[in-house]
Every structure is written in structure tokens, then in C-alpha cells.
Write a protein that holds these residues in place. Sequence first.
Motif, mmCIF file in Angstrom:
data_model
loop_
_atom_site.group_PDB
_atom_site.id
_atom_site.type_symbol
_atom_site.label_atom_id
_atom_site.label_comp_id
_atom_site.label_asym_id
_atom_site.label_seq_id
_atom_site.Cartn_x
_atom_site.Cartn_y
_atom_site.Cartn_z
ATOM 1 N N LEU A 59 36.422 71.856 24.972
ATOM 2 C CA LEU A 59 36.093 72.806 23.904
ATOM 3 C C LEU A 59 36.618 74.207 24.177
ATOM 4 O O LEU A 59 36.587 75.066 23.295
ATOM 5 N N SER A 60 37.105 74.459 25.396
ATOM 6 C CA SER A 60 37.615 75.784 25.728
ATOM 7 C C SER A 60 38.831 76.135 24.880
ATOM 8 O O SER A 60 39.674 75.288 24.585
ATOM 9 N N GLU A 61 38.922 77.390 24.496
ATOM 10 C CA GLU A 61 40.036 77.860 23.671
ATOM 11 C C GLU A 61 41.099 78.581 24.502
ATOM 12 O O GLU A 61 42.005 79.196 23.952
ATOM 13 N N ASP A 62 40.996 78.496 25.833
ATOM 14 C CA ASP A 62 41.981 79.155 26.687
ATOM 15 C C ASP A 62 43.366 78.534 26.542
ATOM 16 O O ASP A 62 44.374 79.236 26.563
ATOM 17 N N ARG A 63 43.406 77.217 26.436
ATOM 18 C CA ARG A 63 44.667 76.494 26.256
ATOM 19 C C ARG A 63 44.599 75.712 24.950
ATOM 20 O O ARG A 63 43.725 74.857 24.786
ATOM 21 N N PRO A 64 45.495 75.945 24.009
ATOM 22 C CA PRO A 64 45.419 75.255 22.707
ATOM 23 C C PRO A 64 45.758 73.770 22.768
ATOM 24 O O PRO A 64 45.398 73.019 21.872
ATOM 25 N N VAL A 65 46.472 73.330 23.816
ATOM 26 C CA VAL A 65 46.843 71.918 23.948
ATOM 27 C C VAL A 65 46.270 71.387 25.260
ATOM 28 O O VAL A 65 46.473 71.990 26.315
ATOM 29 N N LYS A 66 45.561 70.252 25.196
ATOM 30 C CA LYS A 66 44.914 69.683 26.383
ATOM 31 C C LYS A 66 45.166 68.184 26.443
ATOM 32 O O LYS A 66 45.118 67.504 25.409
ATOM 33 N N PHE A 67 45.406 67.688 27.661
ATOM 34 C CA PHE A 67 45.592 66.258 27.907
ATOM 35 C C PHE A 67 44.482 65.798 28.844
ATOM 36 O O PHE A 67 44.422 66.220 30.003
ATOM 37 N N ASP A 68 43.627 64.936 28.354
ATOM 38 C CA ASP A 68 42.496 64.420 29.129
ATOM 39 C C ASP A 68 42.812 62.985 29.541
ATOM 40 O O ASP A 68 42.690 62.054 28.740
ATOM 41 N N PHE A 69 43.237 62.779 30.799
ATOM 42 C CA PHE A 69 43.613 61.458 31.304
ATOM 43 C C PHE A 69 42.356 60.748 31.820
ATOM 44 O O PHE A 69 41.769 61.173 32.822
#
Length: 291
Positions: free
Chosen positions: A99-109
Motif C-alpha cells: 500500500l506504500s506510495e513510495d514506489r508506484p510499481v511493485k513486484f511481490d514474488f
Amino acid sequence: ASRPLRVYSKVVVAPHPLVPIRAMPVPVACSTLCLLLEFDLSTVPCRDAMPARDHGAAATMACAVTGLLAHEQVAARGRLVAEGALRDVQQEPFDDWTLSEDRPVKFDFCYELSAAASAKLCIRVLTDLRVCDGVTAVRLALHALEAVERQDEEASAIISVASFPQNPPVTDSCRRFGCIAWLVFSIVLDVILAPYRFLWRALTCQALEANTPEGWLWYHCARSYQPAEIALFATRADMYKDWQLNVDEWRKEVGLSRGFFYLLNYSPQISPGVVADLTQLNSAGGRGGDK
């Protein structure tokens, strides 16, 4: 999802002599897109070591080699989960990291390694559509997976940029302009004729056609209408073409005569279009060439 989902928010209308203040139900739009990718790891030799590898460094490498996005805008992590199937990861809660807005793109492996024969990986790709589209985010996630699996090799040997060819350029031609003009004219004419078709069917006691402007209006004006249900579809080895054929048969059955609407990704821009049949849809020239 197996049941309809309706989400509302309240919008307060500003005071006006003719408009009273009231609450209006409107759909809530979200700028974050969540996509899920599932992989079978049962035949991957290094699967046990993958969760502990530096996924952030892999995402940084993918950004640096492809140049698709600045690495400061991408975050990635690896973790173990009890169940790694797509439907199970779909139910995973969104924690502070997602939910953090620090990085707009996230990959959760998300790795399931409890049994070698059923080892799985499911990647949750979360992207803020105001920054990066879903296609580009998925491509970066796949490149990051390459880097995680082969982290000890050189970047140029790991990232297979050539595996993702660019869409053909959109060319300007009189034929393209004529096709666009005809499409717009036919849509406008269809809307103009809708009241007359509705009146004719009412006078002759005929049922409205569902896939017409008057049919859509009649359906959505009903207070008891239900939103469409969402169905998940996963292809087997080479069944995508068969699925396309089934969709084409369904299109003909319900009377959708215009063909197929598609989007070509030129991140961050897109180019929409309409083709008449599957042959043109599956042809790079038919979608974006000089036709």
C-alpha cells in the motif's frame, strides 16, 4: 470474483437554485492495477534459493537494461507463502509494503516451496496507472524474474529484451483516415436512429435487441440490473487460438457485427483500433500496419 461487486461513494452537489444538495451513487475508480502471474517451479533447479535472492536488485537490473522505467520507481520483494496458486494469492491481504506510495510499481514474488513437485511462484504486479501501464509493468516483472533466476550471470546475458518486439508504427494514410471517418459516422448514425428503432419495436410489440444503443439504455435504466460477473480464464499449452474462435462464435451469436476492438501499447501512449475478424486481429499488419 464469483459474484457481482458494486462499490459506491458519495458526491455532494454544490448548492444551486434548481439542484438540491443530495448524495449520488457513483463508481469508485482506483489508479492502482493489480495483475497476477503464476509459474510452475517444479523443474527449476535453483527454486529453493530464489526467495532469499535480492529481488530489488533484480528489478533495478531489469529497469537499467530495458530503459522502460526509472529504477527509483520500482520495488520488489520475495517471500514464502503457504499456497502459491493464483486464486490463493489473490486472497492475500495488502500489507503496508504493497500500500506504500513510495514506489508506484511493485513486484511481490510469492513462493510456495513446501513440496518440490508442486512448487509455484505467483507474482503480484501492482502499478499506479498514472505512472506506468500494466503491459510495461508485467514486462518488467518478467525481466526481473529472469534476473532472480540467473542472478550470478551478466545483465546482458540475463535480460532477453529481444523477446518483446515493438508494435509496428502507426502510419498516416488516406485509407486509415477514411476507415476512421466511416467508423465514427456509423456510430453517430446508430445513435441517431436509436429512438426511431425503439419506437418501431414498441409499436410492433417486438423485443429490443440487447446489443444496440436503445437496448443498453433500456437495460441500464432498470433499477434492478446487475453488473457483469468476472470470470477467470487460463489457457492450456496451445488453446489460446481455440479460445479466440469461441469468442468469435459468441460475438456472431449475440450480433456484435463491428468486429474486435483492440489497443496497441506504445507506452506511455496507446493506439486503439477496430478490426473486422480474427485474421486481422492476429496479424501485426492488420492491427498496426498500413491497413
